[in-house]
Scaffold this motif. Structure first.
Motif, mmCIF file in Angstrom:
data_model
loop_
_atom_site.group_PDB
_atom_site.id
_atom_site.type_symbol
_atom_site.label_atom_id
_atom_site.label_comp_id
_atom_site.label_asym_id
_atom_site.label_seq_id
_atom_site.Cartn_x
_atom_site.Cartn_y
_atom_site.Cartn_z
ATOM 1 N N THR A 1 4.655 2.329 2.794
ATOM 2 C CA THR A 1 6.052 2.542 2.423
ATOM 3 C C THR A 1 7.001 2.133 3.539
ATOM 4 O O THR A 1 6.626 2.048 4.708
ATOM 5 C CB THR A 1 6.298 4.027 2.089
ATOM 6 N N TRP B 1 9.911 3.150 -1.453
ATOM 7 C CA TRP B 1 9.706 1.703 -1.587
ATOM 8 C C TRP B 1 8.463 1.272 -0.801
ATOM 9 O O TRP B 1 8.350 1.500 0.394
ATOM 10 C CB TRP B 1 10.941 0.971 -1.068
ATOM 11 N N HIS C 1 2.846 7.990 -2.110
ATOM 12 C CA HIS C 1 3.983 7.282 -2.698
ATOM 13 C C HIS C 1 3.728 6.992 -4.180
ATOM 14 O O HIS C 1 2.616 7.158 -4.684
ATOM 15 C CB HIS C 1 4.257 5.976 -1.936
#
Length: 479
Positions: free
Chosen positions: A59, A52, A29
């Motif tokens: 995540t 996110w 990520h």
């Protein structure tokens, strides 16, 4: 980026696999200020996907929205094997699901231990069972970790290998390091008034034994006035340490460093003589290997995979209890004062025990086994080797890519969970068909491979260079 053992494992393993001639791509990520594609040392390529992050570098689970990005990366980079790390990594679980849908071989490495009774562990174990029911092979970092993973995911033990973590010993040298060719001198003795420093480097969470540390430090210092503590790390339990120091007026005897970067760990460790590791659960314990490499005598709890990591002469074991932690630490202090522990020899011994090159070779054998480069018999013959760690062992290419076979495996994961897993696999397959039709592979550019010298050619070139150098020296002598 906060330091994590899994990050270090992935980076070091990737670098050594590249040295062995493989192409390695890391997909993770995005971090603050780091998105898109980055290149690291040795041509290691990293894709930072902008998802996110909700908690401790994990995540938000998207399940299907990651598939278009993942498929594009796999096709673009011509990936053949997908290797996921971490039971709590949503990207890992999703990548393995999508890889199996695309007909790719998969490997999973587990770095942690989990329980069976609390709600979080139950949910994690069910998710792990979903992922590993359709994985080709699994790797664990210790035998205890293997037993835990086999029970959590209901796996056949034969499809799980034990390959430990390692350390770069050159990055964890003592202040006064003697080479292996130097004769060891007399053992160092600490006088009764010499200061002995105890180092603790850990994330300050409950599972890392911070509560035990808070209770044990005042008792250790009360009976050993010439002892000092150096503590580095951060976490929700840091406030408990600060309150303990204030309450017992230990500001001059306990030094809190706060969070430290991994490249600074060695500089903190070499300031001490004993490393204290009061963890309540641990799959391997890389930090105690780093401490021993720095020449520290290790006091640790006998939990998880820790007893498998270092030989007995480097460690003083304790039960995960306050009284036992205090007693073990005092035994370690007494051993150092009596000169019974040859800590100056630890570095060279650790260097011989752990190597990322060895880890890469054993991982490469797993890849060969699941991809068919090794026959079934050869794969099992390799598993017969003895040693402290089990050799690579597993089933070569047993998992079928056929959707009906995958659904049968998922259906057996539980009365309700099995049906949900089958639904996820079917939706994932339909999404794959949709992407193949409306985003054809012909529209995806193939990335150029980072230029890399063939490892066999490199060895030949090195041998020729040595021969030329030897011939040149011989000619000079003749002149």
């Amino acid at each position: 980026m906060p330091y994590n053992i899994a990050y270090s494992h992935i980076y070091q393993l990737s670098s050594k696999l590249i040295d062995r001639g493989h192409k390695v791509i890391i997909v993770t990520h995005a971090y603050a200020g780091r998105t898109g594609v980055r290149y690291l040392t040795n041509g290691l390529k990293v894709y930072h996907v902008p998802f996110w992050v909700i908690y401790r570098e994990t995540t938000f689970p998207t399940v299907f929205s990651f598939f278009p990005v993942f498929r594009n990366i796999v096709i673009r980079e011509q990936i053949e094997i997908v290797h996921g790390h971490g039971s709590l990594s949503n990207l890992c679980h999703e990548a393995i699901l999508h890889a199996r849908t695309m007909g790719l071989r998969t490997v999973f490495t587990d770095h942690s231990l989990f329980g069976f009774s609390d709600a979080a562990s139950i949910l994690t174990n069910k998710l792990l069972k979903f992922t590993l029911s359709d994985v080709d092979h699994c790797i664990c970092v210790s035998h205890t970790c293997k037993e835990n993973t086999v029970l959590r995911a209901s796996l056949d033990p034969l499809m799980v290998s034990v390959i430990p973590n390692a350390v770069v010993a050159e990055n964890f040298q003592p202040l006064e390091h003697a080479s292996s060719h130097d004769a060891p001198g007399p053992p160092h003795r600490f006088g009764p008034h010499d200061i002995i420093k105890i180092v603790v480097i850990s994330r300050l969470f409950t599972n890392k034994g911070t509560d035990l540390l808070v209770a044990a430090i005042p008792r250790i210092l009360a009976s050993n006035p010439n002892v000092r503590f150096i503590i580095a790390g951060s976490g929700p339990k840091a406030i408990d340490l600060e309150q303990m120091i204030e309450r017992n007026v230990l500001q001059e005897k306990v030094l809190l460093f706060g969070p430290v970067r991994h490249e600074e760990v060695r500089d903190v460790m070499v300031q001490g003589h004993i490393y204290l590791h009061p963890s309540l659960t641990e799959a391997f314990g890389t930090v105690i290997v780093e401490a021993a490499s720095c020449g520290l005598y290790v006091v640790c709890t006998r939990v998880g995979g820790i007893p498998e990591v270092l030989p007995r002469h480097m460690t003083e074991f304790a039960a995960p209890e306050e009284d036992d932690i205090v007693a073990a630490t005092e035994r370690a202090i007494a051993a150092l004062r009596a000169g019974k522990v040859r800590t100056e020899l630890f570095h060279n011994q650790v260097k011989q025990m752990y190597s990322w090159t060895d880890v890469a070779q054993r991982t490469e054998r797993v890849y060969d086994g699941i991809s068919g480069a090794l026959s079934h018999d050869e794969f099992y013959q390799g598993a017969g080797a003895g040693g402290a760690w089990s050799a690579t062992r597993g089933r070569a290419g047993v998992q079928s890519f056929a959707l009906i076979e995958r659904l049968k495996r998922y259906y057996g994961c539980g009365i309700w969970a099995g049906k949900l897993f089958c639904l996820c696999a079917i939706i994932d397959y339909l999404l794959y068909v949709f992407l193949e039709i409306f985003a054809p592979r012909s529209g995806i550019d193939i990335a150029r491979t980072w230029p890399k010298k063939d490892p066999v050619r490199k060895e030949v070139d090195t041998g020729m260079a040595r021969k030329k150098s030897s011939r040149h020296r011989r000619e000079k002598r003749e002149e």
